[in-house]
Motif scaffolding. Structure first.
Motif, PDB file in Angstrom:
ATOM      1  N   GLU A  47      -0.316  -2.119   1.968  1.00  0.00           N
ATOM      2  CA  GLU A  47       0.898  -1.327   2.178  1.00  0.00           C
ATOM      3  C   GLU A  47       0.946  -0.140   1.207  1.00  0.00           C
ATOM      4  OE1 GLU A  47       3.568  -1.679   4.484  1.00  0.00           O
ATOM      5  OE2 GLU A  47       1.954  -2.837   5.420  1.00  0.00           O
ATOM      6  N   ALA A  48       0.547  -0.386  -0.044  1.00  0.00           N
ATOM      7  CA  ALA A  48       0.531   0.694  -1.031  1.00  0.00           C
ATOM      8  C   ALA A  48      -0.403   1.811  -0.586  1.00  0.00           C
ATOM      9  CB  ALA A  48       0.094   0.149  -2.392  1.00  0.00           C
ATOM     10  N   LYS A  50      -1.342   2.451   2.525  1.00  0.00           N
ATOM     11  CA  LYS A  50      -0.799   3.076   3.736  1.00  0.00           C
ATOM     12  C   LYS A  50       0.240   4.144   3.379  1.00  0.00           C
ATOM     13  CE  LYS A  50       2.285   0.869   6.182  1.00  0.00           C
ATOM     14  NZ  LYS A  50       2.886  -0.166   7.051  1.00  0.00           N
ATOM     15  N   TYR A  51       1.138   3.794   2.457  1.00  0.00           N
ATOM     16  CA  TYR A  51       2.186   4.752   2.076  1.00  0.00           C
ATOM     17  C   TYR A  51       1.625   5.890   1.239  1.00  0.00           C
ATOM     18  CZ  TYR A  51       5.981   2.036   4.055  1.00  0.00           C
ATOM     19  OH  TYR A  51       6.829   1.402   4.936  1.00  0.00           O
ATOM     20  N   ARG A  52       0.573   5.626   0.502  1.00  0.00           N
ATOM     21  CA  ARG A  52      -0.076   6.697  -0.271  1.00  0.00           C
ATOM     22  C   ARG A  52      -0.686   7.723   0.678  1.00  0.00           C
ATOM     23  NH1 ARG A  52       0.814   9.294  -4.757  1.00  0.00           N
ATOM     24  NH2 ARG A  52      -0.951   9.547  -6.158  1.00  0.00           N
ATOM     25  N   ARG A  54       0.397   8.392   3.566  1.00  0.00           N
ATOM     26  CA  ARG A  54       1.512   9.103   4.195  1.00  0.00           C
ATOM     27  C   ARG A  54       2.208  10.061   3.232  1.00  0.00           C
ATOM     28  NH1 ARG A  54       4.582   4.133   7.400  1.00  0.00           N
ATOM     29  NH2 ARG A  54       2.929   3.716   8.933  1.00  0.00           N
ATOM     30  N   ASN A  56       4.066   9.066   0.695  1.00  0.00           N
ATOM     31  CA  ASN A  56       5.271   8.437   0.168  1.00  0.00           C
ATOM     32  C   ASN A  56       4.935   7.721  -1.140  1.00  0.00           C
ATOM     33  OD1 ASN A  56       7.590   6.929  -0.369  1.00  0.00           O
ATOM     34  ND2 ASN A  56       8.001   6.532   1.801  1.00  0.00           N
ATOM     35  N   THR A  57       5.025   8.474  -2.225  1.00  0.00           N
ATOM     36  CA  THR A  57       4.593   7.956  -3.527  1.00  0.00           C
ATOM     37  C   THR A  57       5.469   6.817  -4.038  1.00  0.00           C
ATOM     38  OG1 THR A  57       3.680  10.108  -4.099  1.00  0.00           O
ATOM     39  CG2 THR A  57       4.099   8.598  -5.917  1.00  0.00           C
ATOM     40  N   ALA A  59       7.214   4.571  -2.370  1.00  0.00           N
ATOM     41  CA  ALA A  59       6.903   3.325  -1.662  1.00  0.00           C
ATOM     42  C   ALA A  59       5.542   2.784  -2.097  1.00  0.00           C
ATOM     43  CB  ALA A  59       6.926   3.553  -0.155  1.00  0.00           C
ATOM     44  N   ALA A  60       4.579   3.696  -2.272  1.00  0.00           N
ATOM     45  CA  ALA A  60       3.234   3.284  -2.705  1.00  0.00           C
ATOM     46  C   ALA A  60       3.290   2.595  -4.064  1.00  0.00           C
ATOM     47  CB  ALA A  60       2.305   4.492  -2.757  1.00  0.00           C
ATOM     48  N   TYR A  63       4.863  -0.965  -3.727  1.00  0.00           N
ATOM     49  CA  TYR A  63       3.936  -1.966  -3.204  1.00  0.00           C
ATOM     50  C   TYR A  63       2.792  -2.230  -4.185  1.00  0.00           C
ATOM     51  CZ  TYR A  63       6.163  -2.327   1.347  1.00  0.00           C
ATOM     52  OH  TYR A  63       7.054  -2.590   2.361  1.00  0.00           O
TER      53      TYR A  63
END
Length: 203
Positions: A47-48, A50-52, A54, A56-57, A59-60, A63
């Motif tokens: 998940e970390a 995936k958000y990285r 995108r 989205n720091t 959220a990264a 996670y």
């Protein structure tokens, strides 16, 4: 007297074989819990990443922190499992009242340590399920005041560890995308985040 009380407990209380059986079941359940924690750790790292990707720091990072925490919990669970297993072997081989008392005291200490290190309801419930046996260990504590060397396992997650995990993920992204991301020295994470956003816009 503590010694007489302990001898009385050995005769009238739960037999050592019963205690050993409960602990062996407990350690098998701990092994299962460790695998569950490892799976959860991997999921959080995915998940970390995936958000990285995108951009989205926040959220990264969140996670990444959970990834580290679950990984530490898994390691702590296994460390205490191995500790208890070793003491069960010692308990089987104990030839004196003091040896039995000392080993039981060490097991009680390890169980309390596990409950404190891995702050999860499942672990707490498992420990509570053998609470009756743990109460019996209090008698052993009176006999073996020194007990065994205490074991402590830190499961605290630091901001440096989160930053290191994000940096590791960034390197993976760089390898997979063919774009080499700059490594961030301590205190320059924000600059790295800006670079990643620019690279995302170019891809």
């Amino acid at each position: 007297m503590p010694l007489k009380k302990f001898i009385s407990w050995l005769k009238g209380g739960p037999k050592i074989k019963d205690v050993i059986y409960k602990l062996e079941v407990f350690t098998r359940r701990l092994e299962y819990q460790k695998k569950q924690l490892e799976r959860e750790s991997r999921k959080n790292r995915e998940e970390a990443k995936k958000y990285r990707l995108r951009g989205n720091t926040d959220a990264a990072k969140m996670y990444a922190e959970h990834y580290i925490r679950y990984n530490k919990w898994a390691l702590a669970t296994d460390a205490y499992r191995l500790r208890i297993q070793g003491m069960v072997v010692r308990l089987r081989q104990s030839e004196s009242i003091y040896d039995v008392a000392s080993t039981l005291s060490g097991i009680r200490s390890a169980l309390n340590g596990l409950k404190g290190a891995v702050n999860l309801p499942d672990i707490a419930q498992m420990v509570e399920e053998i609470d009756g046996t743990m109460q019996d260990f209090d008698v052993a504590q009176d006999v073996a005041e020194a007990g065994m060397e205490r074991m402590t396992v830190s499961t605290e997650v630091t901001s440096q560890e989160v930053a290191a995990t994000i940096s590791e993920i960034d390197q993976e992204i760089g390898v997979e995308t063919g774009v080499k991301l700059p490594t961030a020295p301590s205190g320059k994470i924000e600059e790295l985040e800006k670079d990643i956003k620019k690279l995302k816009e170019e891809l």
